[in-house]
Structures are given as C-alpha cells and as structure tokens.
Design an enzyme around this catalytic site. Structure first.
Site, PDB file in Angstrom:
ATOM      1  N   HIS A  21       0.834  -1.306   0.002  1.00  0.00           N
ATOM      2  CA  HIS A  21       0.016   0.187  -0.108  1.00  0.00           C
ATOM      3  C   HIS A  21       0.872   1.195  -0.146  1.00  0.00           C
ATOM      4  O   HIS A  21       0.426   2.293  -0.423  1.00  0.00           O
ATOM      5  CB  HIS A  21      -0.963   0.121   1.134  1.00  0.00           C
ATOM      6  CG  HIS A  21      -2.071  -1.066   1.115  1.00  0.00           C
ATOM      7  ND1 HIS A  21      -3.406  -0.548   1.295  1.00  0.00           N
ATOM      8  CD2 HIS A  21      -1.915  -2.275   0.923  1.00  0.00           C
ATOM      9  CE1 HIS A  21      -4.078  -1.803   1.053  1.00  0.00           C
ATOM     10  NE2 HIS A  21      -3.249  -2.685   0.966  1.00  0.00           N
ATOM     11  N   ASP A 118      -6.639   4.911   3.218  1.00  0.00           N
ATOM     12  CA  ASP A 118      -7.227   3.774   2.744  1.00  0.00           C
ATOM     13  C   ASP A 118      -7.653   3.027   4.098  1.00  0.00           C
ATOM     14  O   ASP A 118      -8.854   3.064   4.347  1.00  0.00           O
ATOM     15  CB  ASP A 118      -6.492   2.797   1.979  1.00  0.00           C
ATOM     16  CG  ASP A 118      -5.068   2.405   2.553  1.00  0.00           C
ATOM     17  OD1 ASP A 118      -4.782   2.765   3.636  1.00  0.00           O
ATOM     18  OD2 ASP A 118      -4.212   1.895   1.745  1.00  0.00           O
TER      19      ASP A 118
END
Length: 466
Positions: A21, A118
C-alpha cells in the site's frame, strides 16, 4: 496555504502499514509532485529507509515518521505487514488506530488541503473536524471493488448468501469471464468476518472509509478498466476518479544490478530466462513451493526465482526438491532474500515473468521489458482480479491452471503456462497473447496518456476544494 489564492495543492498521504500500500501511495505522490504539488507522507518510522530512495522530488515530498505503538500480541518493533505473518495484521490495524492522536497533531500543524488514506477508516471524521477534505485511495483493483460491492448489494437486496453470490459475477457486471473459483471465495467470505473481539471488522473498516470520504481515487484507465468504472461507482455509491496506470518510478540510489545476477543472466540468450517473484508477503506451502520449482525445471528454460522459504521451513535450501540443485545447476537459481526486481526485469535475457499479480509488480512486468511475457499465479485480494483482467478480458498473459476446490497448481500446469507464452512459434494462443501484451505495453508507456490522467485528477481535486 490558502486554496483560494493558489492552485497548488498540499496533500497528506497516510497509507496502510504495508509496503504493498505504501508504494502505490508513493508512486502517485511522485506523479503529483512532478506537476508541482506538495506532499506530506506519513510512514512508519523504521520503514522510511526502505522507501526514501523512491522519492523522486524530495523538495516537494516530505516524509513524516510515525511511531507505531506496541499492541499486546504483536512482536516488539513490528511496524508493517512485512514484519509479521498475516494472522497478526488485525493487531497491526489496532496499532494504526492508536496513532490517531499523533496524526491529528500533525494535521493541525501542517494544515493540508486533502488527506489520501485507505485502511484508517477514522480519517474522514477527524479531517472533517479540521476542515480538511479526504480521498479514499483504492490501491486494490477497481474491478475487484465493483465485483465485491455488487455482491454485497445483492446480498442485502436478495438475502442470498454472500459466498454463493461470489461464484458468479454480479448482475450487470461488465464481463462474465472475470469470476472467482471456489477456493478463492473462501478468502473473501473469511475477510468479512475478520475482527478482534468487539473491534471493527476488516470489511467494515473499508466500507466506512469509502462511505465517509469526499471522493474515491483508483489506479486504472478507461482504456483498460473503462466498462467497470460506472459499475463500481453505482455499487460503491461514490464518484470514481482514475489516476491512470501509475507506472512505478525507478529508485534514485543509482545502484546497478548486482554482479552475480549480471553474470548469471548474461549467460543466456535474449528473452530466454524465466524470472519468478511472488512478492514480499507470499509464503507457499512446501508442496506448492516444490511444484513451482519442478514446473520451472520441466519447462527446460533457465530461471531465477526469488521466493520466501515455505511454511514450516527456515531456509530455501531445506525446502528444495530432492536432487533439484544438481539437476538445474548452471541454469536455475532460487534466491531467498531481497532482490533488485526492477533491474532484473529490465535485463534483456528475461523473457517471462511469473508473478503473483500485485498491481505494482504486474505494471513492472508490463512496462520494463518489451519482450517479457506474463505468467500469473494470484493468491488473494486484487491479485485475482488483476490476473483475470489481463488473462481473460485483455488476453495479454496466461494464468496458471489450478484445482477448482483446493486451488493447487501442479508442475505440469506451471510448465504449460510458461510454454504457452514462450513458444510463440508453436502456439496460436501464444502469438495472440504476445501481440496483445505488446499493444497493452504501448498504451501504458504513452506519456501523454499518463500525464492527461494526472492533469484531470488534479483538476477534480481542486474542484473538491471549491
């Protein structure tokens, strides 16, 4: 900075504590900084040294180390998913939640216009309190997001079990060839129930973040994912902003490929070597580890495999098939440590990339070497949808065949996939895949395409501020 007096944006990046990520957030940071926008990047403190050489614009991208608090049950010093096996990820999420006060203090000091996030589902409420806009950066596949959201909506409206819905694409899904196998549905069913005691479930974290943000941003472009954008928007309930393919930037440390790999690769003809890299978090069962290597041996091609020791073993050497080292000596290497993947893929001797289909890795395989073909073995999350998109819809690679129920591949299925893309003169399918891969590579490498997507994203982010 007052947005009313400047079109330049100041964006905070706060990704989930996993390199899978963190790196996409850094790639998009480089794209935005190239256009003159300022980035404040929140990253676990000890992880900084692993990523700072990917910062192409240090004048505009500033890293802010975040101290990850200890949580009972986590190994001391664990910061990212690379530090712990997957059963510990939920504890790592709890540790991330406990950084909220530190993040709030940084936001108060920095006063950014927008926060990209996120997994940290609490960011929208915190940022709203401070007058800051929020963007949910969907680092996972847009196709996957739409598929799962469509199944979840059908589950609510039709009262059909989620696991049954997963086996067929949801109603009006743009492509019936992109669907899950039985062994893959178990992963997504399990994900819906993952949580610690009374803590918020994993899927609920993601759902709340998407529901409460001001906008969603996703990797991808209309030329590839176009039919899925409207479907995802309709089922997620938010407008979807595309950032283009986000081709990974090369590191800036100036290091060349290690001599041992140069010497090995230069011993073979152009486009003849198989490179296998399954990512930093993929750990195979020992029997699958051995089947993979035996598939490489069976193919007859030279190979370099960068793999982690399988479950239940400490070293690569103890897990190798009996007699394997002797049989492949001089043409096959299995490496258990970190490797310079981008530089390996760029080498002209590499002609096939066996990948787990993480988005960044897949993009590297597509753009770094004009003769490299994709063989895909996805394991979880968006890897599955990336593989189906490339293999089934775009027909630009081949996915290794696996058992429907157990998900196991064999040495024969690994060998068959490799030969399909490598032996183009003997296979009409292989010729079609090579041609389609070349077209896709040309599209992705078009600088005007990437630049236009970033320009459009910036305009929409600026509109968000008005």
């Amino acid at each position: 900075m007052d947005p009313a007096h400047s079109s330049d944006l100041h964006i905070v990046m706060f990704p989930w504590f996993g390199l899978g990520h963190i790196m996409p957030f850094l790639h998009i940071s480089n794209k935005l900084a190239r256009k003159g926008h300022r980035i404040s990047f929140f990253v676990p403190a000890k992880t900084l040294s692993k990523i700072q050489h990917f910062n192409r614009f240090p004048r505009l991208i500033t890293f802010f180390p975040i101290t990850v608090p200890h949580v009972d049950g986590l190994p001391v010093g664990a910061e990212t998913t690379s530090d712990v096996p997957s059963p510990f990820y939920l504890l790592l999420m709890t540790a991330m939640d406990r950084t909220e006060r530190d993040v709030e203090l940084l936001l108060l000091e920095l006063k950014p216009h927008i926060v990209f996030f996120d997994v940290a589902y609490w960011i929208p409420k915190l940022a709203c309190k401070l007058g800051i806009k929020t963007v949910y950066f969907l680092v996972l596949n847009l196709v996957m997001a739409g598929y799962l959201s469509g199944c979840e909506r059908a589950e609510q409206e039709m009262s059909i079990p989620f696991e049954k819905l997963l086996l067929q694409p949801p109603s009006s899904f743009p492509d019936s060839s992109i669907k899950l196998h039985l062994h893959e549905t178990r992963f997504f069913v399990r994900r819906k129930t993952l949580g610690l005691g009374n803590d918020i479930k994993l899927d609920d974290r993601l759902r709340i973040g998407r529901a409460e943000c001001d906008a969603l941003v996703s990797k991808g472009c209309k030329e590839i994912e176009g039919p899925f954008v409207e479907f995802a928007e309709r089922n997620i309930g938010k407008p979807m902003l595309l950032v283009g393919p986000v081709i990974p930037e090369s590191p800036t440390n100036g290091l060349g490929l290690e001599d041992k790999w140069v010497n090995f690769l230069c011993g073979f003809e152009a486009g003849s070597v198989i490179y296998c890299g399954l990512g930093s978090e993929t750990v195979l069962k020992k029997d699958q580890f051995q089947e993979l290597l035996l598939g490489f041996e069976l193919s007859g091609y030279p190979f370099l495999a960068a793999l982690k020791p399988p479950f239940g073993t400490e070293t690569i050497e103890e897990a190798l098939p009996e007699g394997f080292e002797g049989r492949v000596k001089g043409r096959g290497v299995v490496h258990g440590g970190w490797i310079q993947q981008q530089l390996i893929l760029k080498h002209p001797s590499v002609g096939c990339y066996v990948t787990h289909c993480g988005y960044g890795s897949m993009m590297e395989g597509l753009v770094l070497n004009e003769s490299c073909q994709l063989v895909m073995i996805p394991f979880a999350n968006d890897q599955i949808y990336n593989a189906r998109l490339i293999a089934n819809r775009l027909k630009a690679g081949v996915e290794v065949e696996r058992g429907e129920e157990d998900g196991f591949f064999t040495r024969e299925s690994v060998c068959k996939a490799i030969r399909t893309v490598m032996e183009e003169n003997y296979s009409e399918v292989g010729r079609e895949i090579r041609a389609n891969c070349s077209k896709l590579r040309e599209l992705l490498l078009n600088k005007d395409t990437e630049s236009s997507y970033i320009d459009d994203l910036i305009k929409k982010l600026q509109d968000l501020m008005s």
